[in-house]
Scaffold this active site. Structure first.
Site, PDB file in Angstrom:
ATOM      1  N   ASP A   1      36.733  -6.348  82.326  1.00 13.61           N
ATOM      2  CA  ASP A   1      36.274  -5.851  83.618  1.00 13.61           C
ATOM      3  C   ASP A   1      34.755  -5.807  83.718  1.00 13.61           C
ATOM      4  OD1 ASP A   1      36.140  -3.829  81.707  1.00 13.61           O
ATOM      5  OD2 ASP A   1      37.765  -2.680  82.590  1.00 13.61           O
TER       6      ASP A   1
ATOM      7  N   ASP B   1      43.221   8.949  82.654  1.00 15.10           N
ATOM      8  CA  ASP B   1      44.319   8.869  83.630  1.00 15.10           C
ATOM      9  C   ASP B   1      45.329   7.778  83.280  1.00 15.10           C
ATOM     10  OD1 ASP B   1      42.915   6.568  84.216  1.00 15.10           O
ATOM     11  OD2 ASP B   1      42.441   7.104  86.287  1.00 15.10           O
TER      12      ASP B   1
HETATM   13  C1  F6R Z   1      36.547  -0.908  79.596  1.00 12.84           C
HETATM   14  C2  F6R Z   1      37.906  -0.626  80.039  1.00 12.84           C
HETATM   15  C3  F6R Z   1      38.400   0.768  80.217  1.00 12.84           C
HETATM   16  C4  F6R Z   1      38.070   1.661  79.022  1.00 12.84           C
HETATM   17  C5  F6R Z   1      38.563   3.083  79.283  1.00 12.84           C
HETATM   18  C6  F6R Z   1      38.186   4.023  78.169  1.00 12.84           C
HETATM   19  O1  F6R Z   1      36.314  -2.297  79.522  1.00 12.84           O
HETATM   20  O2  F6R Z   1      38.621  -1.542  80.290  1.00 12.84           O
HETATM   21  O3  F6R Z   1      39.790   0.744  80.409  1.00 12.84           O
HETATM   22  O4  F6R Z   1      38.677   1.144  77.874  1.00 12.84           O
HETATM   23  O5  F6R Z   1      38.010   3.551  80.480  1.00 12.84           O
HETATM   24  O6  F6R Z   1      36.800   4.171  78.139  1.00 12.84           O
HETATM   25  P1  F6R Z   1      36.086   4.860  76.900  1.00 12.84           P
HETATM   26  O7  F6R Z   1      36.294   3.990  75.743  1.00 12.84           O
HETATM   27  O8  F6R Z   1      34.626   4.909  77.282  1.00 12.84           O
HETATM   28  O9  F6R Z   1      36.703   6.197  76.749  1.00 12.84           O
END
Ligand code: F6R
Length: 262
Positions: A67, A136
């Protein structure tokens, strides 16, 4: 589904790094799907070390990131382009032509998303997808109620995700873009293998709902129950709400010798 509970994020990430190194060694021109955020940071550090110390060779590897924020230029320190070059790509011998990250500055989102999907297909498909999870239950930026059949597209972030990611934007929620381009859940599910990493107590509810809850678009990561080759590599705090954590540890302790690469 395999659930592997490690003492802490570092030892879980070391296992993930060994797994990825094994994939690259067996298939030097493999296609990796990559995530950003705080979760994979130690993993990327380990991969850099393995490249520098053990000669892990990325020269033929192709990558697709999950993303990117819409409206952020690649050189913006908060962009996922910047994150990936800062934490991984500039420190390994990957060919920049083999790096694919959604274009947050595209002026035609639909055309770009179709192109991204086509490029993944033409690369032969993703051999191994790395995922993190949102509080979430999102994967990529597929927020709750995203279609399980979705492909790469624009999404609007939830308030919860914006609040959670404000830490990367000087704790100023108003600076977090509200729109992103993300691979769809269908795109993620097409990957041959999936490694989900989740660390810390803030992830405990989402992890339990994904592994032991009903499969529901309300918890996007719960669809991973339907994938044939998925491993959850999580730490103790993220495992806190699992009902069967003793069983997962029991299984891991009894893995046959030939399958103990982790
Ligand atoms: C990032 C992504 C998101 C993160 C998720 C967790 O490329 O795809 O799904 O993996 O928001 O974020 P963190 O690791 O910062 O807790």
């Amino acid at each position: 589904m395999e659930v592997i509970i490690s003492q802490d994020a570092k030892s879980a990430s070391d296992k993930a790094a060994r797994y990825i190194a094994d994939v690259i060694t067996r298939k030097p021109d493999c296609v990796l799907g990559l995530a950003t955020g705080s979760t994979p940071l130690h993993l990327y550090n380990r991969l850099v070390q393995m490249h520098k110390n053990d000669g892990l060779d990325f020269s033929k590897v192709t990558t697709f990131n999950l993303d990117e924020y819409l409206g952020l230029k690649p050189e913006d320190p908060q962009s996922y382009h910047y994150f990936m070059f800062e934490n991984l790509f500039s420190k390994i011998n990957i060919d920049p032509r083999n790096v694919n990250i959604p274009d947050g500055m595209t002026d035609n989102v639909m055309t770009f998303c179709n192109y991204y999907e086509r490029k993944i297909r033409e690369s032969g498909g993703i051999d191994l997808q790395i995922l993190g999870i949102g509080t979430d239950g999102h994967i990529g930026f597929n927020e709750p109620t995203s279609s399980f059949a979705s492909r790469t597209r624009i999404k609007t972030l939830t308030r919860e995700t914006i609040q959670s990611n404000a830490r990367f934007f000087g704790n100023d929620e108003s600076k977090v873009p509200q729109h992103v381009i993300t691979m769809g859940i269908g795109t993620v599910m097409d990957a041959a293998n999936i490694l989900m990493l989740a660390f810390g107590k803030d992830k405990a509810n989402a992890v339990a709902a994904s592994i032991e809850g009903p499969v529901s678009a309300f918890t996007p990561a719960s669809i991973l129950q339907m994938h044939r080759h998925v491993k959850f590599l999580i730490d103790e705090p993220a495992a806190a709400n699992l009902k069967l954590s003793d069983y997962y540890k029991w299984v891991y302790d009894r893995k046959p010798e030939w399958n103990r690469w982790l």
